[in-house]
Motif scaffolding. Structure first.
Motif, PDB file in Angstrom:
ATOM      1  N   MET A  19       0.827  -1.209   0.000  1.00 52.18           N
ATOM      2  CA  MET A  19       0.000   0.000   0.000  1.00 52.18           C
ATOM      3  C   MET A  19       0.864   1.264   0.000  1.00 52.18           C
ATOM      4  SD  MET A  19      -2.992  -1.075  -0.371  1.00 52.18           S
ATOM      5  CE  MET A  19      -3.801   0.497  -0.235  1.00 52.18           C
ATOM      6  N   VAL A  20       1.898   1.288   0.814  1.00 57.40           N
ATOM      7  CA  VAL A  20       2.759   2.473   0.858  1.00 57.40           C
ATOM      8  C   VAL A  20       3.466   2.648  -0.488  1.00 57.40           C
ATOM      9  CG1 VAL A  20       4.814   3.495   1.922  1.00 57.40           C
ATOM     10  CG2 VAL A  20       3.032   2.486   3.360  1.00 57.40           C
ATOM     11  N   TYR A  21       3.984   1.561  -1.024  1.00 58.11           N
ATOM     12  CA  TYR A  21       4.650   1.640  -2.323  1.00 58.11           C
ATOM     13  C   TYR A  21       3.679   2.143  -3.397  1.00 58.11           C
ATOM     14  CZ  TYR A  21       6.941   0.336  -6.658  1.00 58.11           C
ATOM     15  OH  TYR A  21       7.484   0.373  -7.916  1.00 58.11           O
ATOM     16  N   GLY A  22       2.497   1.543  -3.446  1.00 62.07           N
ATOM     17  CA  GLY A  22       1.493   1.966  -4.427  1.00 62.07           C
ATOM     18  C   GLY A  22       1.086   3.413  -4.231  1.00 62.07           C
ATOM     19  N   GLY A  23       0.937   3.830  -2.984  1.00 61.38           N
ATOM     20  CA  GLY A  23       0.571   5.213  -2.711  1.00 61.38           C
ATOM     21  C   GLY A  23       1.628   6.194  -3.164  1.00 61.38           C
ATOM     22  N   VAL A  24       2.880   5.858  -2.924  1.00 58.70           N
ATOM     23  CA  VAL A  24       3.983   6.724  -3.357  1.00 58.70           C
ATOM     24  C   VAL A  24       4.010   6.809  -4.878  1.00 58.70           C
ATOM     25  CG1 VAL A  24       6.508   6.909  -3.455  1.00 58.70           C
ATOM     26  CG2 VAL A  24       5.373   6.404  -1.277  1.00 58.70           C
ATOM     27  N   GLN A  25       3.688   5.714  -5.547  1.00 58.39           N
ATOM     28  CA  GLN A  25       3.677   5.705  -7.013  1.00 58.39           C
ATOM     29  C   GLN A  25       2.649   6.683  -7.583  1.00 58.39           C
ATOM     30  OE1 GLN A  25       5.896   4.180  -9.161  1.00 58.39           O
ATOM     31  NE2 GLN A  25       6.890   3.949  -7.184  1.00 58.39           N
ATOM     32  N   HIS A  26       1.595   6.980  -6.826  1.00 55.62           N
ATOM     33  CA  HIS A  26       0.607   7.961  -7.281  1.00 55.62           C
ATOM     34  C   HIS A  26       1.229   9.349  -7.448  1.00 55.62           C
ATOM     35  CE1 HIS A  26      -2.270   4.872  -6.246  1.00 55.62           C
ATOM     36  NE2 HIS A  26      -3.242   5.598  -6.773  1.00 55.62           N
ATOM     37  N   PHE A  27       2.312   9.597  -6.727  1.00 54.83           N
ATOM     38  CA  PHE A  27       2.997  10.887  -6.821  1.00 54.83           C
ATOM     39  C   PHE A  27       4.182  10.834  -7.788  1.00 54.83           C
ATOM     40  CE2 PHE A  27       0.844  10.784  -2.787  1.00 54.83           C
ATOM     41  CZ  PHE A  27       0.230  12.019  -2.744  1.00 54.83           C
ATOM     42  N   VAL A  28       4.847   9.695  -7.829  1.00 52.14           N
ATOM     43  CA  VAL A  28       6.052   9.534  -8.646  1.00 52.14           C
ATOM     44  C   VAL A  28       5.695   9.275 -10.112  1.00 52.14           C
ATOM     45  CG1 VAL A  28       8.106   8.090  -8.980  1.00 52.14           C
ATOM     46  CG2 VAL A  28       7.379   8.703  -6.668  1.00 52.14           C
ATOM     47  N   ASN A  29       4.632   8.524 -10.333  1.00 55.91           N
ATOM     48  CA  ASN A  29       4.265   8.085 -11.683  1.00 55.91           C
ATOM     49  C   ASN A  29       2.785   8.399 -11.951  1.00 55.91           C
ATOM     50  OD1 ASN A  29       4.462   6.890 -14.159  1.00 55.91           O
ATOM     51  ND2 ASN A  29       4.652   4.800 -13.395  1.00 55.91           N
ATOM     52  N   THR A  30       2.424   9.644 -11.776  1.00 56.22           N
ATOM     53  CA  THR A  30       1.030  10.076 -11.879  1.00 56.22           C
ATOM     54  C   THR A  30       0.398   9.722 -13.225  1.00 56.22           C
ATOM     55  OG1 THR A  30       1.582  11.893 -10.397  1.00 56.22           O
ATOM     56  CG2 THR A  30      -0.495  12.056 -11.567  1.00 56.22           C
ATOM     57  N   ASP A  31       1.145   9.862 -14.299  1.00 55.32           N
ATOM     58  CA  ASP A  31       0.598   9.589 -15.635  1.00 55.32           C
ATOM     59  C   ASP A  31       0.104   8.151 -15.788  1.00 55.32           C
ATOM     60  OD1 ASP A  31       1.072  12.180 -16.428  1.00 55.32           O
ATOM     61  OD2 ASP A  31       2.981  11.716 -17.401  1.00 55.32           O
ATOM     62  N   PHE A  32       0.733   7.223 -15.080  1.00 50.09           N
ATOM     63  CA  PHE A  32       0.314   5.824 -15.142  1.00 50.09           C
ATOM     64  C   PHE A  32      -1.128   5.663 -14.662  1.00 50.09           C
ATOM     65  CE2 PHE A  32      -0.300   1.766 -12.922  1.00 50.09           C
ATOM     66  CZ  PHE A  32      -0.064   0.879 -13.951  1.00 50.09           C
ATOM     67  N   TYR A  33      -1.530   6.460 -13.658  1.00 51.81           N
ATOM     68  CA  TYR A  33      -2.841   6.307 -13.031  1.00 51.81           C
ATOM     69  C   TYR A  33      -3.951   7.059 -13.757  1.00 51.81           C
ATOM     70  CZ  TYR A  33      -0.328   4.038  -9.307  1.00 51.81           C
ATOM     71  OH  TYR A  33       0.448   3.166  -8.605  1.00 51.81           O
ATOM     72  N   ASN A  34      -3.613   7.977 -14.647  1.00 50.02           N
ATOM     73  CA  ASN A  34      -4.630   8.749 -15.371  1.00 50.02           C
ATOM     74  C   ASN A  34      -5.681   7.883 -16.062  1.00 50.02           C
ATOM     75  OD1 ASN A  34      -4.402  11.553 -14.954  1.00 50.02           O
ATOM     76  ND2 ASN A  34      -2.556  11.605 -16.212  1.00 50.02           N
ATOM     77  N   PRO A  35      -5.299   6.831 -16.774  1.00 48.16           N
ATOM     78  CA  PRO A  35      -6.312   6.025 -17.466  1.00 48.16           C
ATOM     79  C   PRO A  35      -7.284   5.305 -16.518  1.00 48.16           C
ATOM     80  CG  PRO A  35      -4.124   5.547 -18.333  1.00 48.16           C
ATOM     81  CD  PRO A  35      -3.944   6.400 -17.116  1.00 48.16           C
ATOM     82  N   PHE A  36      -6.898   5.138 -15.257  1.00 47.24           N
ATOM     83  CA  PHE A  36      -7.748   4.419 -14.312  1.00 47.24           C
ATOM     84  C   PHE A  36      -8.877   5.288 -13.760  1.00 47.24           C
ATOM     85  CE2 PHE A  36      -3.800   2.004 -14.185  1.00 47.24           C
ATOM     86  CZ  PHE A  36      -4.291   0.732 -14.396  1.00 47.24           C
TER      87      PHE A  36
END
Length: 126
Positions: A19-36
């Protein structure tokens, strides 16, 4: 601590790390989450950042012994909230995850996370 309790404690720490890793990824790799984030929702970036904060907070709650029960309950709720996104992805012409194969793999993993979250809630939520 018995073997079963130790096992679920290890699982709790693994889920917290995830969860912490995934949460941090929301800030580090924001573009990845846009399609979701569905296009009909406004403020896509804010949704991505807030969901990242929620994931990090749940991970931290899972690590702390006194808040592990609350963390496991919130983890279960979050996994249930995200389930429709994964189901939608399976039937989408252009899956957000990138391919139909990935979407088909991700859905059972989400169901597994729901089952794990349910068990953690039963073990740690008093």
């Amino acid at each position: 601590m018995g073997k079963a309790q130790l096992f679920w404690t290890v699982i709790r720490y693994l889920m917290a790390t995830f969860m912490v890793y995934g949460g941090v990824q929301h800030f580090v790799n924001t573009d990845f989450y846009n399609p979701f984030v569905p296009n009909f929702l406004p403020f896509k970036s804010a949704i991505i950042y807030v969901s990242g904060i929620i994931e990090i907070a749940i991970g931290v709650l899972l690590v702390i012994k006194n808040t592990a029960g609350l963390g496991s309950l919130l983890l279960l709720l979050l996994m249930l909230v995200f389930l429709p996104i994964h189901i939608w992805d399976v039937f989408s012409n252009t899956p957000a995850i990138g391919s139909h194969e990935a979407a088909l793999i991700r859905l059972p993993i989400q169901l597994l996370f729901i089952a794990i979250s349910w068990k953690l809630k039963n073990v740690f939520y008093k």
